[in-house]
Design a protein around this motif. Sequence first.
Motif, mmCIF file in Angstrom:
data_model
loop_
_atom_site.group_PDB
_atom_site.id
_atom_site.type_symbol
_atom_site.label_atom_id
_atom_site.label_comp_id
_atom_site.label_asym_id
_atom_site.label_seq_id
_atom_site.Cartn_x
_atom_site.Cartn_y
_atom_site.Cartn_z
ATOM 1 N N ASN A 310 0.902 -1.178 -0.118
ATOM 2 C CA ASN A 310 0.034 0.014 0.191
ATOM 3 C C ASN A 310 0.811 1.219 0.038
ATOM 4 O O ASN A 310 0.536 2.149 -0.496
ATOM 5 C CB ASN A 310 -1.125 -0.088 1.171
ATOM 6 C CG ASN A 310 -2.480 -0.845 0.960
ATOM 7 O OD1 ASN A 310 -3.177 -0.297 0.428
ATOM 8 N ND2 ASN A 310 -2.367 -2.158 1.078
ATOM 9 N N GLN A 313 2.031 1.647 -3.745
ATOM 10 C CA GLN A 313 0.836 1.851 -4.579
ATOM 11 C C GLN A 313 0.163 3.186 -4.206
ATOM 12 O O GLN A 313 -0.117 3.867 -5.029
ATOM 13 C CB GLN A 313 -0.024 0.611 -4.216
ATOM 14 C CG GLN A 313 0.206 -0.563 -5.131
ATOM 15 C CD GLN A 313 -0.853 -1.757 -5.157
ATOM 16 O OE1 GLN A 313 -1.079 -2.008 -4.345
ATOM 17 N NE2 GLN A 313 -0.808 -2.381 -6.262
ATOM 18 N N THR A 317 0.540 5.102 -7.829
ATOM 19 C CA THR A 317 -0.392 5.007 -8.852
ATOM 20 C C THR A 317 -1.223 6.003 -9.373
ATOM 21 O O THR A 317 -1.809 6.661 -8.341
ATOM 22 C CB THR A 317 -1.358 3.894 -8.098
ATOM 23 O OG1 THR A 317 -0.915 2.738 -7.647
ATOM 24 C CG2 THR A 317 -2.603 3.459 -9.089
ATOM 25 N N ASP A 340 -2.265 -4.302 -12.214
ATOM 26 C CA ASP A 340 -3.064 -3.183 -12.382
ATOM 27 C C ASP A 340 -4.464 -3.502 -12.421
ATOM 28 O O ASP A 340 -4.963 -4.555 -13.046
ATOM 29 C CB ASP A 340 -2.729 -2.177 -13.473
ATOM 30 C CG ASP A 340 -1.279 -1.351 -13.031
ATOM 31 O OD1 ASP A 340 -0.965 -1.517 -11.870
ATOM 32 O OD2 ASP A 340 -0.739 -0.621 -13.928
ATOM 33 N N THR A 434 -0.187 1.890 -12.553
ATOM 34 C CA THR A 434 0.995 2.116 -11.960
ATOM 35 C C THR A 434 1.843 2.991 -12.850
ATOM 36 O O THR A 434 2.251 2.786 -14.229
ATOM 37 C CB THR A 434 1.798 0.702 -11.535
ATOM 38 O OG1 THR A 434 0.935 -0.059 -11.025
ATOM 39 C CG2 THR A 434 3.186 0.974 -10.959
ATOM 40 N N SER A 458 3.594 -3.096 -8.658
ATOM 41 C CA SER A 458 2.168 -2.970 -9.072
ATOM 42 C C SER A 458 1.183 -4.180 -8.632
ATOM 43 O O SER A 458 -0.074 -4.373 -9.096
ATOM 44 C CB SER A 458 2.150 -3.192 -10.978
ATOM 45 O OG SER A 458 2.474 -4.448 -11.391
#
Length: 610
Positions: A310, A313, A317, A340, A434, A458
């Motif tokens: 997390n 990302q 992201t 993704d 990503t 990812s």
Amino acid sequence: MSTLNSALSSALSGLRTTQAGLELVSTNVANATTAGYVRKTLTTTETTAGGESNGVKTAEITRQIDIYLQRQLRTETSGAAYASTKSKYLDTLQTTFGTPGSALSLDTAVSNFQTSLDALAASPDDGSARSAVLAQAQVMAQTLNSTSSAVQSLRSDADNGIASSVDSANQALKTIESLSKQIVQAKIKGSSASGLEDMRDQAIDTLSQLIDLRVEDRGSGDIAIKTGSGLSLYDGGKASELSFTAATPMTPSTTYPGTLSGVMLTRGDGAPTDLLKSSNLRSGSIKALAEIRDQTGPQAQRQLDEMAANLAQTLGTKTVPAATVAGGVDLSTQGAQPGDQLNATYTVGGVTKTLTIVNVGDPSKLPLSDKVTADPNDTVIGVDFSAPDAAAQLTTALSGKGLSMTAAATATGFALTTTDATTTAVTAGQSAITATALSGDGLALPMFVDGDAGQVYSGSLDGSSQITGFAGRIQVNGALLDDPTALTSYATDTTAADEARPTFLRDALKAQRSFGSDTGLSGTSSSYKGSLVQYAAAAINFQAAASSTAAGVADGQSLVVSTLSDRFTATSGVDVDDEMTNLITLQTAYSANARVITAVKDMMDMLLRI
């Protein structure tokens, strides 16, 4: 004269019996503090000749033991070994995660990183602020690395503990087998086997700390030993054998069942059984060690991996809103990496639901479980976005899930539309893509990467799941360390004072997120929701609560064992005061028999002088 001979014989037998009693008292007193020694008593019987009593003889040496209490003590000893082993490892795990707010804890590392981003957002052109962000990012990565390594070391210690315990169990079983044979032979010869039985009980007590067991008396000195679940450990004069292979090295991807060894029990019939399967073990240190290695440790690793994933990302992201098309939405797949996701919101019968489409290039991983994502309520489909017939595959998968939708290829991705507007409406959607470059890929920044090679994270499911062990591999992007200006410069025309990217990173880090349900932080079926700081604190509190609970159980179990042990010692141990009382009684009896012999001798002398 015959009467005097009979009296002499009786007195002599009394002396012999009393002497045997004195020897036994001496043995009891000498072993009063010997571990495992059970108090012995001498059983005597009357001897007769011609229907009349003519003395006494020793029958057998009896162990004064409460079988029921011994059985109960062994059961609780097994439970205590389980509880204390579990408590010891959980205490170490709690120390590894740290105390909330302490200098080296996970939540402090996240909080300090967040504070550095706050400072950068306030002064984006401050070089020292950029350096502070990168320094805190490295601390964050190193904290996750070291904690992950400690978890695997803990699992490795537990694995080695199983190996050592298996060796101890085999030695105890061999000892039980050998002693049982000697006891049976002693019984056949009419000899005392009480000392051998003490030694066998000690071996059984040792085994009970490792494995929960129950003992059955087979008669004639032999026994049978089975696990609490009924598997034979020793029977018919033959001990079963345990086998186990320790793992080298221990990694997050080594799991049981899978690459890690079970504890195989080979009985007399040669049928191997894995004691770690199907609750074949109910307590004992081996069970506790197996739970640490196969359940507690992996769950702690998942908590760390989820945090690392997390972290990477949330900063790396970019979210691409879906374009609206007739009957649905157009979801972009431009630049999509393995793992993704495309998300679509739809309504059925007025109820809003979520569809998640994951980019999966490995066909062996399909179809995906709905548990792949952190949302416990979404419907999950896996498709290879780059496949020529990806849209057709997606349409087939949608039909397989019972969804009234179809997919069509577009210039940028997939057009997801309803096939039955009377029941289903596709209302919105977005793509989570990503970022792979420091600049030119939007505000998102691949600050944290996977390993030395700098691979972007990812959440790929291709091959081995990328999230597995990611906490041990997460690093700060080397390219960013070489060019700190990328913390603010997200495009060629960005100025050093542009606060857009620092603000995005700060807000993303503080945002509420959903974390996987397999972390256990919100039960087994729901995901934890909160910011990264809150998640880190929740993970620490989870380990602290588990450790505290285990310590309480261990203390309680220890008290039960102590109480039972005291009761057992009171009934089966040696009380020196009682033995001294017996000694006085035996001395008196010995003296009395000696006086009878003296009197008989005097009478015989008188008869001979007549």
